[in-house]
Design an enzyme around this catalytic site. Structure first.
Site, short mmCIF file in Angstrom:
data_model
loop_
_atom_site.label_atom_id
_atom_site.label_comp_id
_atom_site.label_asym_id
_atom_site.label_seq_id
_atom_site.Cartn_x
_atom_site.Cartn_y
_atom_site.Cartn_z
N LYS B 36 31.78 20.57 40.83
CA LYS B 36 32.45 19.93 39.68
C LYS B 36 31.56 20.04 38.46
CE LYS B 36 34.80 15.54 38.52
NZ LYS B 36 35.10 14.16 38.98
N SER B 111 39.82 12.80 38.91
CA SER B 111 39.40 13.80 37.95
C SER B 111 38.83 15.08 38.56
CB SER B 111 38.33 13.17 37.03
OG SER B 111 37.19 12.83 37.80
N SER B 135 38.43 9.62 42.09
CA SER B 135 38.47 10.99 41.56
C SER B 135 38.26 12.09 42.59
CB SER B 135 37.43 11.15 40.44
OG SER B 135 37.90 10.51 39.28
#
Lengths: 501, 431
Positions: B36, B111, B135
């Site tokens: 990420k 996210s 997330s």
């Protein structure tokens, strides 16, 4: 432990509770001063990262890492040594150490701040409620310490251009993350002089603890709160020297008195001390409206400091050393106070005391050497102990007169200042003809004087003792002070003895 | 650099495609692990999905990046995300939304949407995500993969660009529970640089035996706002667990009522402070040094933070300000304590809690236009973050062709038990 309320503290309480009744000291309104003192702790690495704190002689931004630059993703890691240093200070200043202390974020924007917040302590500081006894006008005075906490130093801005025409600012983050201890006093101080004494006392104590080096530039910064009884208080920021504190406060008292004399009100505000001009200037009102939005630093865990401090032993502090000096060396309390007032001076004296005559050593270190150092604005650390010890040895053995020894000392210090190699006292004496030369030489001069001052000789022989003093003076003149007057008197007496008896 | 949807990356799963090679062979040799974009990678741009970090190249690797590279992983790139993790759909990315592999018109969830899309589409075998309020679990559920939010303090956050420090953890995402567990094992090694980390590495125990395990099902997990079809799917999944020998216990979690509010006050408060460092002085798009510093800071932050980030900074600044602290931030911490207490009470009775990960399946891109309806989607995931307990999402079938996630929550530092139950379910469904 509880703080005993002594005479001094008691009177402070009375004064601060002065409800409009004009408390007057020395015929003028009472001045009330409290200090916030920030000192850099001299740990080897920074508060939250491994960067070296020895940055002063290095180029900007060379002692930095992701953590002290506040790079995204970096985290603070506690330097345990810094906590120990702060706890030493707390203990030495007789504070109550908290069970648990907690770091908090102080949020504000400024270009020298790498993260947009400073990690400090807010409602759970390391320690509270201590005191430090300082020399007062007359008796000792007890100044109460409100609290002590740890925080990180921000970076440093270097402004280019002139104050009138600023061009731009550069920022150096070498200082970012240096551990700072903040010591807050109660408003117990009554004059700029007392404020200066408190700072000196703090400096001495911190140096005895080995946690602070007051000689490093920028290692001490002070914010002072000052008011004249009955008026608003003013915060003076940005004071960065011992002398500056006295200057800033003196200026501020004059300014505030002037405002009151004109029938105006002193406004509650923050002012900056401009060291170069010796004045304080009003900070923009915006700066006072800070809301720092403190909250617990989520990246650090609370510190269990009560248990921690129990395992920490204090070294000998100034008061204890003063007592030991008078007991061990038999020196006067005044000399002990002067010598112990500065760690390096005390240590220097202890190196000199074994010379055989501690009293002589105390006088020479505390009075003569200190005076010469002050005159030159020189640090005791620069004086070579071996050379000074040689000089003291010669004094003890009466191989040099006091007056000549002062000359030798001056020349030694001048050599130090010029960065030259310091010569031995014997070499200096020889080179400058300061030697207590062999008795023969003096005898020669004595005989010359006897031959030339027939009147005085006659007077002496006629039993008028004061004539001898005149003769001694004449000889001293010709030896340019090198001779020991007592010794001369003896030689003169011998020479004046009627011959052949 | 080409960004957005490309032939190479039609789902916009990656912000930066870059082959970061392994440092040494190990348990992840031959395995691709997408990372990420809020996890720092030395020498490779790390943007957090924000324009304010475009061009920022970290000079150091996050601890987890060190660990996976030292175990042989190849990192194919940095995955797309809601800006700074602020969102539940990956629509709030400064570099365009990621698309759900199951239906490119729909969101991936967020996210960590890019990480989920990369794994679900086969662009990477595993991925690292981060979970502040769901997330990892939300996109895992929406894309039909496995994701674990570990116990707080089990993974070093060193190198993770902070959004809400007291809530977030880095965690593994993969197609299977076994892969997810392997990645978890690798990244849980101790790191003294994170003061909130504890030296309690994850030791996998995947035997699929859950006989006698007590699983609580709080009524609130199936409350208002939960799509009945999703609820139905999850109840069926829970009955599978029962069939495998677990005892199902109906229970209640009253603190759920305040959890969402407590979460949003806490995370925005921390974010308002964490994001203060982006001022254009040291990295990212530069501020105009000719202007007074406060104007220059303001300009950079206005220009380069997206609207959701600006909104959350404002909310957080307000919640921490003098006069409101007690009313908002202080109160949120009290509510947070209630959530913790609820969990510890429940975990005296049961070993795990089960329910849906998300109240719905993935919505269409652009469908949720008001921020509040998006916030409400986090109701089932935020309690685990508030309490710091481990929670996993494991795929449990579909509703109208779209994946549904079963959420399993356990006691702190019992991530192994959570993963074993997820494994039991995964294997039980296969059989």
């Amino acid at each position: 432990m509880t703080v005993p309320i002594g005479m001094e503290a008691g009177s402070a309480v009375r004064e601060t509770a002065g409800s409009g009744l004009a408390a007057v000291e020395g015929g003028r309104e009472t001045v009330i001063i409290g200090l916030e003192v920030h000192c850099q702790l001299n740990t080897e690495s920074k508060l939250f990262c491994g960067c070296s704190t020895d940055y002063r002689s290095d180029p900007p931004n060379t002692h930095v890492c992701p953590t002290c630059l506040g790079l995204p993703g970096s985290l603070p890691a506690m330097n345990r040594r810094a906590v120990e240093y702060a706890l030493l200070v707390a203990k030495a200043l007789n504070c109550r150490v908290a069970d648990e202390a907690e770091f908090a974020r102080k949020n504000y924007f400024y270009p020298d701040l790498t993260k947009g917040f400073q990690i400090t302590m807010y409602n759970r500081p390391l320690a509270e409620g201590g005191y430090l006894d300082i020399e007062g006008d007359g008796a000792e005075k007890r100044v109460r310490i409100t609290r002590i906490h740890l925080e990180e130093d921000p970076g440093r801005l270097v402004h280019m251009g002139t104050p009138d025409r600023p061009r731009y600012s550069l920022v150096d983050y070498n200082r970012s993350g240096i551990p700072l201890i903040e010591i807050v006093t109660e408003p117990d101080l009554r004059s700029p002089k007392e404020a200066r004494r408190l700072l000196n006392g703090l400096r001495t104590t911190l140096e005895y603890l080995g946690v602070f080096d007051g000689d490093q530039e920028g290692s001490l910064r002070v914010d002072a709160n000052i008011s004249i009884r009955g008026s608003e208080r003013v915060e003076v920021k940005n004071i960065s020297s011992y002398r500056g504190v006295e200057k800033a406060l003196t200026y501020e008292i004059t300014r505030q008195r002037g405002v009151l004399r004109r029938g105006q009100k002193v406004e509650r505000e923050t002012r900056h001390f401009v060291e170069a001009r010796g004045v304080t200037t009003s900070a923009r009102s915006k700066e006072q409206e800070h809301d720092y939005r403190y909250f617990t630093e989520p990246d650090l865990r609370p510190l269990q400091v009560r248990h921690w401090v129990e395992g920490i032993a204090l070294p000998e502090l100034p008061a204890a050393r003063r007592e030991r000096f008078t007991a061990q060396y038999g020196i006067s309390p005044e000399h002990a106070r002067t010598l112990c007032g500065e760690l390096r001076l005390a240590e220097f004296f202890e190196q000199m005391a074994p010379c055989g005559n501690p009293l002589l050593a105390a006088t020479w270190v505390a009075d003569t050497l200190q005076g010469e150092l002050n005159y030159r604005e020189m640090e005791i650390g620069k004086v070579p102990p071996a050379r000074f010890r040689e000089l003291l040895g010669m004094l003890c053995r009466k191989e040099v007169t006091d007056k000549a020894a002062v000359e030798v000392l001056r020349r030694m210090l001048d050599q130090c200042l010029k960065g030259e190699e310091v010569q031995s006292p014997a070499q200096i004496m020889e080179k400058n003809m300061l030697g207590k030369t062999a008795g023969d030489t003096f005898t020669g001069i004595v005989r010359e004087v006897i031959a030339e001052c027939g009147d005085a000789v006659r007077d002496y022989r006629a039993g008028r003792g004061e004539a001898l003093n005149f003769l001694v003076g004449q000889v001293m003149k010709r030896t340019r002070g090198r001779a020991d007057p007592k010794e001369l008197t003896r030689i003169l007496r011998e020479e004046l003895e009627p011959q052949g008896t | 650099m080409v960004r957005g949807e490309t032939q190479q990356d039609p789902l916009n799963a990656f912000i930066t495609l870059a082959e970061i090679p392994p440092r040494a062979p190990g348990r992840l040799s031959g395995i691709t692990v997408a990372v990420k974009d809020n996890i720092s990678t030395r020498g490779v741009e790390t943007t957090c999905g924000s324009r304010i970090l475009s061009g920022y190249v970290p000079p150091y690797d996050a601890h987890v990046v060190d660990l996976i590279r030292n175990e042989g992983a190849l990192i194919p790139g940095k995955t797309n995300m809601d800006e700074f993790g602020m969102g539940s759909s990956t629509e709030n990315s400064g570099f365009g939304p990621a698309r759900n592999p199951r239906d490119p018109e729909r969101v991936t969830g967020g996210s960590s949407g890019g990480s989920a899309a990369a794994v679900a589409s086969g662009m990477a075998r595993m991925a690292l995500g981060t979970d502040t309020g769901g997330s990892i679990r939300c996109p895992a559920a929406f894309c039909g993969i496995v994701g674990l939010k570990p116990t707080y303090g089990r993974i070093s956050r060193y190198g993770l660009v902070a959004y809400a420090n007291s809530l977030e953890q880095i965690g593994p995402m993969a197609l299977s529970v076994a892969d997810c567990s392997l990645l978890m094992e690798v990244i849980s090694r101790f790191d003294a640089r994170d003061a909130t980390m504890q030296d309690r590495p994850y030791l996998p125990r995947l035997d699929g035996d859950i006989r006698g395990m007590r699983i609580g099902v709080p009524a609130e997990f199936f409350g208002e706002g939960v799509d009945p079809a999703v609820a139905d799917r999850v109840r069926k999944a829970i009955s599978v667990l029962e069939g495998l020998g677990a005892a199902i216990v109906e229970c209640a979690m009253p603190s759920m009522e305040y959890a969402l509010a407590a979460y949003y006050v806490t995370c925005t408060s921390e974010a308002s402070s964490n994001l203060a460092r982006f001022d254009g002085v040291r990295y990212g798009p530069a501020s105009d040094y000719k202007k007074p510093w406060h104007e220059a800071f303001q300009e950079v932050r206005m220009q380069h933070f997206g609207p959701e980030v600006r909104r959350r900074i404002l909310i957080g600044t307000f919640a921490l300000s003098a006069g409101y602290y007690g009313k908002y931030y202080g109160k949120a911490q009290v509510a947070r304590e209630h959530v913790r207490e609820d969990y510890s009470r429940l975990f005296q009775e049961v070993d795990l809690l089960a329910g849906p990960t998300m109240p719905t399946v993935a919505w269409k891109i652009g469908e949720k236009s008001d921020p509040l309806s998006m916030y409400l989607a986090d109701i089932l995931t935020v309690p685990a973050n508030l309490a710091g307990v481990p929670a996993a999402s494991v795929p449990c079938g579909t509703v109208q062709g779209l994946p549904v996630g079963l959420q399993l929550t356990g006691r702190a530092f019992e991530d192994e038990l959570v993963m074993n139950a997820a494994y039991a379910y995964e294997q039980g469904v296969k059989a």
